[in-house]
Motif scaffolding. Structure first.
Motif, short mmCIF file in Angstrom:
data_model
loop_
_atom_site.label_atom_id
_atom_site.label_comp_id
_atom_site.label_asym_id
_atom_site.label_seq_id
_atom_site.Cartn_x
_atom_site.Cartn_y
_atom_site.Cartn_z
N GLN A 200 0.83 -1.21 0.00
CA GLN A 200 0.00 0.00 0.00
C GLN A 200 0.87 1.26 0.00
O GLN A 200 0.58 2.22 -0.71
CB GLN A 200 -0.91 0.01 1.23
N ASN A 201 1.96 1.25 0.79
CA ASN A 201 2.84 2.41 0.84
C ASN A 201 3.52 2.66 -0.49
O ASN A 201 3.69 3.80 -0.91
CB ASN A 201 3.89 2.23 1.94
N MET A 202 3.92 1.57 -1.17
CA MET A 202 4.54 1.70 -2.50
C MET A 202 3.56 2.33 -3.48
O MET A 202 3.91 3.26 -4.22
CB MET A 202 4.99 0.33 -3.01
N LEU A 203 2.33 1.82 -3.49
CA LEU A 203 1.32 2.35 -4.41
C LEU A 203 0.99 3.80 -4.07
O LEU A 203 0.83 4.64 -4.96
CB LEU A 203 0.05 1.49 -4.34
N TYR A 204 0.90 4.09 -2.76
CA TYR A 204 0.59 5.45 -2.32
C TYR A 204 1.69 6.42 -2.74
O TYR A 204 1.42 7.51 -3.26
CB TYR A 204 0.42 5.46 -0.81
N THR A 205 2.96 6.02 -2.55
CA THR A 205 4.09 6.88 -2.92
C THR A 205 4.09 7.14 -4.42
O THR A 205 4.31 8.26 -4.87
CB THR A 205 5.41 6.23 -2.49
N LYS A 279 -8.58 11.03 15.05
CA LYS A 279 -8.20 12.40 14.67
C LYS A 279 -6.71 12.50 14.33
O LYS A 279 -6.33 13.03 13.29
CB LYS A 279 -8.53 13.38 15.80
N SER A 280 -5.88 12.00 15.24
CA SER A 280 -4.44 12.14 15.05
C SER A 280 -3.98 11.40 13.79
O SER A 280 -3.14 11.90 13.03
CB SER A 280 -3.69 11.61 16.27
N SER A 281 -4.52 10.22 13.56
CA SER A 281 -4.19 9.46 12.35
C SER A 281 -4.60 10.24 11.10
O SER A 281 -3.87 10.27 10.10
CB SER A 281 -4.87 8.09 12.36
N ALA A 282 -5.78 10.86 11.15
CA ALA A 282 -6.25 11.64 10.01
C ALA A 282 -5.33 12.83 9.76
O ALA A 282 -5.03 13.17 8.60
CB ALA A 282 -7.68 12.12 10.26
N ILE A 286 -3.32 13.66 6.27
CA ILE A 286 -3.42 14.94 5.55
C ILE A 286 -2.03 15.50 5.28
O ILE A 286 -1.73 15.95 4.15
CB ILE A 286 -4.26 15.95 6.35
N LEU A 287 -1.16 15.47 6.28
CA LEU A 287 0.19 16.04 6.14
C LEU A 287 1.17 15.08 5.48
O LEU A 287 2.32 15.43 5.24
CB LEU A 287 0.72 16.48 7.50
N GLU A 288 0.73 13.84 5.24
CA GLU A 288 1.55 12.82 4.58
C GLU A 288 2.81 12.48 5.37
O GLU A 288 3.83 12.10 4.80
CB GLU A 288 1.92 13.27 3.17
N LYS A 289 2.75 12.62 6.68
CA LYS A 289 3.88 12.23 7.53
C LYS A 289 3.38 12.11 8.96
O LYS A 289 2.32 12.65 9.32
CB LYS A 289 5.01 13.25 7.45
N THR A 300 -4.70 12.63 23.72
CA THR A 300 -4.32 14.01 23.49
C THR A 300 -4.99 14.90 24.53
O THR A 300 -6.20 14.87 24.71
CB THR A 300 -4.76 14.45 22.07
N THR A 301 -4.18 15.70 25.24
CA THR A 301 -4.73 16.54 26.30
C THR A 301 -4.63 18.02 25.98
O THR A 301 -5.31 18.84 26.60
CB THR A 301 -4.01 16.28 27.64
N ARG A 302 -3.76 18.39 25.03
CA ARG A 302 -3.59 19.79 24.65
C ARG A 302 -3.62 19.92 23.13
O ARG A 302 -3.23 19.01 22.40
CB ARG A 302 -2.24 20.30 25.16
N CYS A 303 -4.09 21.08 22.67
CA CYS A 303 -4.06 21.35 21.23
C CYS A 303 -2.62 21.42 20.75
O CYS A 303 -1.73 21.89 21.47
CB CYS A 303 -4.75 22.68 20.92
N SER A 304 -2.38 20.97 19.55
CA SER A 304 -1.06 21.09 18.94
C SER A 304 -1.22 21.30 17.44
O SER A 304 -2.16 20.78 16.84
CB SER A 304 -0.21 19.84 19.21
N ALA A 305 -0.34 22.10 16.87
CA ALA A 305 -0.42 22.43 15.45
C ALA A 305 0.82 21.92 14.72
O ALA A 305 1.94 21.99 15.25
CB ALA A 305 -0.55 23.94 15.26
N ARG A 306 0.62 21.42 13.51
CA ARG A 306 1.71 20.98 12.65
C ARG A 306 1.48 21.55 11.26
O ARG A 306 0.34 21.81 10.85
CB ARG A 306 1.79 19.45 12.59
N HIS A 307 2.56 21.72 10.51
CA HIS A 307 2.47 22.39 9.21
C HIS A 307 3.13 21.55 8.13
O HIS A 307 4.01 20.73 8.41
CB HIS A 307 3.15 23.77 9.28
#
Length: 445
Positions: A200-205, A279-282, A286-289, A300-307
């Protein structure tokens, strides 16, 4: 125990085994047989984990209290089942569904099991093995004949588990050979699942590379047009989009947002949902990593942002704490963090709230919880919300529209509030097409 097997076919990684089943099914005794010692008490009221060494490898076994099929299962048992999953670190590699050979597994038993399995909010069937206990009570009957006599419900369950099963007795000599065979089956299952993920990872990449190449070619074709637009804007003395952004202010997602010149607007996604909703998996998909840690012992106890850059577009993802199905979490603190989440979105970005709802049972209590926690944000939050169906692999070929129809009014009411906007994520195996679909929905909002 079975040293020859450990030498010939040693397991490639530590194994975590989760025991699930009806009360008095023999889970604790099975756990003791697997570990080769009296690790669990026969009357289980609390989930517990015990470690051991089998075939020279570290093994963790998690025992859980049993559910009821003849009466309603108490909430405290359901809570302990969910807590049992958090004791599996980093995840359950094998889920043993324990069925005693001394009783019939019919529709009532399946309905009771299904109600509890759905609460776990984790993929089950590709990691499931049926463990038949009290094998010594079969007498001269083979396990194959026992299965044949059980009827269609058990046959269907075996199909869901990939026809994987093992028999276990309480006799020490027989148990050792049966544990050896059980771990052979666990190893084969793990190897098959790992191969599937690699493919699946090969096809996805490959698909992601193809999509990026097509978008890059499209951008190159528009470069000359963009340069001419910039020249005309400067010549006419009109402010460019970049200049307008510099003088703009932060806006709530329902208001107009600034758009970088010559590109699509920066996007921000705020993930909302109950605990164990994916949520975290989603966010990682989305970020592909792997930006968000998938917690097993806690939540998860606190909000966190990733870019990151997603399909040539700047994207921010904000993860938030999930509310509890059983009211075990601090609702006041969760609401406080949810209210804080928009402040983590970059100024000028287009903010969309993603309401993560697992492909599972969704009843009135779930709807009330969704409305209570989502509505802590501004009243027009629903106009900026998309329902994100997680664990899409559990649809098993069924359309999401059919699932929505089967869930009835509670889920349909939430979808109405969100303007019937939804997308399905296979939370276990990311697919660039589902992310593209999400971005297309947001673009139309």
């Amino acid at each position: 125990m079975a040293a020859s097997y450990g030498q010939q076919q040693s397991l490639s990684s530590p194994v975590v085994v989760l025991l699930l089943g009806e009360t008095q099914s023999g889970k604790s005794s099975a756990g003791n047989s697997i570990l080769g010692r009296r690790a669990f008490q026969k009357s289980t009221t609390l989930s517990s984990r015990e470690d051991g060494t089998i075939f020279g490898k570290q093994v963790t076994v998690v025992d859980t209290p049993g559910w009821f099929s003849d009466t309603a299962t108490p909430d405290r048992v359901s809570q302990e089942l969910c807590r049992g999953l958090t004791l599996c670190h980093p995840e359950p590699h094998a889920i043993l569904l324990v069925l005693p050979t001394t009783s019939v597994f019919g529709k009532e038993e399946w309905r009771a099991a299904e109600d509890q399995l759905r609460l776990l909010q984790t993929p089950i069937w590709q990691r499931a093995i049926i463990l038949f206990t009290h094998g010594d009570k079969l007498g001269g009957l083979s396990i194959e004949e026992h299965i044949r006599q059980q009827g269609q419900t058990l046959h269907w369950l075996l199909e869901r588990c990939g026809k994987r099963y093992q028999v276990m007795t309480n006799q020490p000599i027989a148990s050792e050979a049966q544990v050896t065979e059980l771990f052979r089956k666990i190893q084969r299952m793990m190897e098959t699942n790992n191969r599937s993920k690699e493919i699946q990872n090969m096809l996805y990449t490959k698909l992601r590379q193809d999509v990026c190449l097509q978008e890059e070619m499209s951008l190159q074709g528009r470069q000359e047009e963009l340069e001419m637009t910039v020249m005309n804007a400067v010549h006419d003395g009109r402010p460019t989009q970049m200049q307008r952004m510099a003088s703009g202010r932060h806006k709530f997602p329902s208001e107009s947002t600034a758009e970088p010149f010559g590109s699509k607007p920066a996007l921000a996604f705020v993930l909302l949902g109950r605990s164990k909703s994916g949520k975290s998996s989603a966010g990682n998909i989305i970020l592909e990593k792997d930006e968000f840690q998938l917690l097993q012992y806690g939540r998860t106890t606190r909000c966190s942002a990733r870019h990151g850059m997603v399909l040539k577009q700047p994207v921010t993802v904000v993860d938030t704490p999930g509310w509890s199905v059983f009211g075990m979490a601090n609702a006041k603190e969760i609401k406080k963090e949810i209210n804080r989440s928009p402040s983590l979105c970059p100024e000028g970005s287009k903010v969309t709230f993603l309401l993560a709802i697992p492909v599972d049972k969704f009843v009135k209590g779930d709807r009330r919880a969704v409305e209570e926690f989502v509505s802590t944000l501004r009243g027009d939050v629903w106009r900026s919300t998309v329902v994100l169906f997680t664990y899409g692999e559990e649809l098993r070929g069924k359309t999401v529209e059919k699932h929505i129809e089967e869930m009835g009014e509670p889920l349909q009411e939430v979808l109405r509030k969100c303007g019937h906007r939804y997308v399905v994520f296979d939370t276990e195996r990311g697919d660039v097409n589902q992310v593209k679909q999400l971005l297309e929905i947001v673009e139309q909002m």
